[in-house]
Design an enzyme around this catalytic site. Structure first.
Site, mmCIF file in Angstrom:
data_model
loop_
_atom_site.group_PDB
_atom_site.id
_atom_site.type_symbol
_atom_site.label_atom_id
_atom_site.label_comp_id
_atom_site.label_asym_id
_atom_site.label_seq_id
_atom_site.Cartn_x
_atom_site.Cartn_y
_atom_site.Cartn_z
ATOM 1 C CG ASP A 396 -2.233 0.708 0.969
ATOM 2 O OD1 ASP A 396 -2.314 1.494 0.003
ATOM 3 O OD2 ASP A 396 -3.178 0.481 1.738
ATOM 4 C CD GLU A 399 0.320 5.882 -4.150
ATOM 5 O OE1 GLU A 399 -0.700 5.219 -4.384
ATOM 6 O OE2 GLU A 399 0.831 5.977 -3.023
ATOM 7 C CG ASP A 469 -7.765 4.262 -0.691
ATOM 8 O OD1 ASP A 469 -7.692 3.036 -0.863
ATOM 9 O OD2 ASP A 469 -6.995 4.886 0.058
#
Length: 776
Positions: A396, A399, A469
């Site tokens: 998670d 980026e 999300d």
């Protein structure tokens, strides 16, 4: 957390001119892999990397060896190529593609079979090299393209666009947005802009023009690859040949995954698994999301013993139930941990302390561009989580999220150089740490990674990207279809979205039940099938009994399709195929198929048309020309090139199958590997010749790489009405010595949908057999 997508904007920078217009082009040098050209004010290297892959690099200075970048692996292949000199151009040709270099100014063009350019550089005066030419350090190139051809790829974005004409796309990693500088065209070619800086791509802006402009915020020269087709699998296969093949996922990964933000204890997680098994709802994986650690130990890779007292026993229990589990890990670390100290000692932490996006707190992020940092990162993951028995990892915030203000990566200094120059490549290096570590430490398991971001080449890391999300709303749901299809056309085949949306939604809300049902039906035909979200759990059994029937049917449909999915995954690994295609790439001659934003092809033979409007019980479906189509549910045969009103009651997603398809379907099972020796139904859709390759192996581990696998070629001769089940090629440990096939010829009135079809049963022992069919 969700962030706004980049809006379509004009490209005022597109007309900026810096390149001199005088002089000509000369050949400076030539070797086995390509040619150096001296241009007016610049040098250009044309390198032949393969039959269908040619690289172009241009710099103002003599070209230094600055490396190929993190996406490119290997070296140029030995290819028979030629260069000829014509009156106005040099032509470089391989057996599969031709590139022209204009003698006047060095403009490069990919030439089609008709001798005309498919895509070519625009006025060289618009080049920017990221040196003294541009005070912003930008690198820019304009390309001219043919009119009417669709442009796909460029990662995953939330604006709802499929064909990008008339839009500008920002390639900058963020939650829900994934920047991958790879595109394909319905004209039959592809392009990889080899620059990981934040990049704007303007496609036909203004809309009256036929051009694409790439403008990156950093870099030292122009560097891109052209891929020749004409088929999309040729193009994407060439791209993966350059950046790494997509490895084969374990068989269990094709089943249903159940996830939640978050299972707070060992008892809760095991209770979910037990409930699924007790209710005979198929399930293959359960996911442990974040905050399983003690407070203040984010990045320790240790489970809180108060809530997870026996994690190894928990995983042993799941494995005895034929279930698998992955666990969430982050590239972020609380202060003062031993893992933080180890990374600091390796020089592998960014110095800034960032505030958390959520929950409150602050921490540091590791430098995935550093090989010692990647090794340190994986060592603790392996020792503290891998050895417990987890089957994969959820990466998670990849980026990297940092403080949640997208753009912060520009300000860091990485082991590979300024953050501005390598910005978008972080997820590639981060997934490399886990993929390579898992491959080395756990040979009995195929690596599996779920992650939120990606860059070029990430397919080689067994990484499934999910769309971040996103909210549980109809408009967001609609946007996931072109987002997933375009991501697939970026050359990275494994993609998914949180079924039902991450934010919002309650199983007790009748309105949400409809949205969740339609989203679940869409996800049946995604490469990954995972339920996830905040708040109350969205397990299938959490929905009221009155709303549960269509959900159970969707899960059953997924499991019936497992033989097809697993065979298609072998095509992806072995032959450059994809799972999700825009119809315009499978049917490039049909202009009406080029911008179908709410339909797509799964494989080359199944048209999927999700229901994306609230309250709808029917929808319009366009069936491209070039083939006839069968309704999967009714067997009705329809002409291509037509738009049809198709029934779509709440329990049914419209599906259409091309004529000539041989569709293998499995049995209703509780987990994927349960089907390995059960009968397979071969549905045959007459109207054209057809082929299909059945595939199987041990289901996990690396034996498939050593040739431990088996394929069976299925062939339909439509004119003679004969289905041939070819000789089995290969074998693997545990392979059944024989299989039972049920041959079902589909026609109007016996589409049968989920039900098992009636037909002729054939016992197959590995030797070829031909089966006559009924009249066509």
């Amino acid at each position: 957390m969700p962030v706004p997508s980049a809006a379509a904007v004009q490209a005022p920078w597109e007309t900026k001119a810096t390149q001199p217009r005088s002089g000509g082009v000369v050949v400076q040098a030539k070797d086995a892999s390509g040619i150096w050209f001296r241009l007016p004010g610049a040098v250009m290297r044309v390198t032949i990397w393969g039959d269908r892959t040619i690289r172009i690099r241009v710099s103002r200075k003599d070209m230094a060896d600055t490396g190929d970048g993190p996406a490119v692996i290997g070296t140029p292949a030995r290819v028979a190529w030629t260069m000829t000199q014509e009156a106005d151009r040099f032509v470089v040709a391989t057996p599969a593609m031709r590139v022209a270099v204009a003698r006047a100014d060095g403009r490069v063009a990919l030439i089609g079979a008709d001798g005309k350019p498919l895509i070519g550089e625009g006025d060289p005066g618009t080049r920017l090299f990221g040196e003294v030419a541009d005070p912003d350090g930008a690198v820019q190139q304009r390309f001219e393209i043919g009119g009417g051809h669709a442009i796909y790829g460029l990662g995953q974005h939330q604006a709802g666009s499929l064909d990008y004409r008339g839009t500008t796309v920002r390639l900058q990693q963020a939650n829900t947005d994934v920047g991958v500088p790879v595109l394909v065209s319905s004209a039959g070619y592809g392009l990889f802009w080899n620059n990981p800086a934040v990049t704007d791509v303007a496609v036909a802006i203004p809309q009256a023009t036929d051009r694409i402009v790439f403008r990156s915020q950093a870099g030292t020269g122009i560097d891109y690859f052209l891929f020749g087709g004409p088929d999309v699998d040729d193009v994407i296969g060439a791209y993966r040949g350059l950046t790494g093949q997509a490895p084969l996922m374990a068989h269990w990964t094709w089943g249903l995954w159940q996830s939640k933000e978050r299972y707070a204890s060992q008892g809760e997680l095991l209770g979910v698994a037990a409930r699924y098994r007790a209710m005979n709802i198929p399930l293959d994986a359960i996911v442990q999301d974040w905050q399983y650690w003690k407070p203040g130990e984010w990045g320790s890779h240790r489970m809180d013993p108060a809530r997870f007292p026996h994690p190894r026993g928990m995983l042993d229990t799941l494995h005895r139930q034929n279930l698998h589990s992955i666990v969430s890990i982050w590239p972020r670390f609380d202060l003062g941990l031993d893992t933080t100290t180890a990374l600091e000692a390796a020089g592998g932490l960014y110095p800034k302390v960032y505030p958390n996006v959520y929950p409150a707190g602050e921490g540091r992020w590791y430098d995935a561009f550093s090989a010692p940092a990647r090794a340190s990162y994986w060592r603790y993951v392996s020792e503290r989580l891998g050895r417990l028995g987890f089957d994969g990892y959820w990466l998670d915030g990849s980026e990297a999220e940092l403080g949640g203000r997208w753009g912060e990566m520009r300000d860091v200094t990485t082991a590979a150089g300024p953050g501005a120059a390598v910005y978008n490549a972080y997820p590639l290096l981060h997934t490399t740490a886990v993929h390579d570590g898992m491959t080395a430490d756990y040979a009995a398991k195929r690596p599996i990674i779920l992650t939120r971001s990606a860059w070029a080449g990430q397919q080689r890391n067994a990484a499934i990207i999910w769309s971040g999300d996103v909210a549980g709303r109809w408009d967001v749901f609609r946007a996931q279809i072109p987002a997933g299809v375009n991501f697939s056309m970026s050359g990275i085949p494994y993609w998914s979205a949180d079924i039902g949306g991450f934010f919002g939604g309650s199983p007790g809300d009748a309105s949400y039940q409809e949205l969740f049902t339609r989203w679940l039906q869409f996800a049946v035909f995604n490469p990954m099938f995972r339920i996830h979200g905040t708040g109350q759990g969205k397990e299938i059994y959490s929905f009221p009994a009155a709303a549960r029937g269509p959900l159970l049917d969707a899960v059953a449909l997924r499991y019936r399709f497992l033989p097809f999915f697993y065979a298609q995954s072998w095509q992806v690994t072995d032959r450059g195929a994809s799972f999700m295609y825009p119809a315009g790439m499978v049917f490039p001659r049909d202009e009406r198929a080029r911008d179908l934003r709410d339909q797509y092809m799964f494989g080359r033979s199944i048209m999927v048309s999700p229901v994306v409007e609230q309250g709808a019980t029917a929808r319009q479906v366009y069936l491209p020309e070039g083939t006839e189509w069968y309704d999967f549910w009714t067997g009705e045969r329809r002409a291509g090139g037509t738009r049809q009103a198709v029934a779509a009651p709440i329990g049914r997603i419209p599906l259409h199958i091309t004529a000539g398809t041989i569709l293998p379907l499995g049995q209703q099972v509780q987990y994927a590997r349960q089907s390995v020796d059960l009968p397979i139904e071969l549905r045959v859709y007459r109207g054209a010749d057809g082929r299909f390759s059945l595939y199987d192996d041990a289901g996990d581990g690396q034996g498939w790489r050593r040739g431990e696998r088996a394929t069976i070629e299925l062939t339909l001769n439509d004119s003679t009405g004969m289905l041939t089940i070819g000789s089995r090629r290969g074998r693997y440990p545990g392979m059944p010595t024989s299989r039972l096939f049920r041959i079902v010829q589909v026609a109007a009135g016996n589409g049968i949908g989920l039900a098992e079809g009636t037909g002729r049963s054939i016992r197959y022992d590995g030797r070829a057999i031909s089966v006559p069919l009924d009249g066509g």
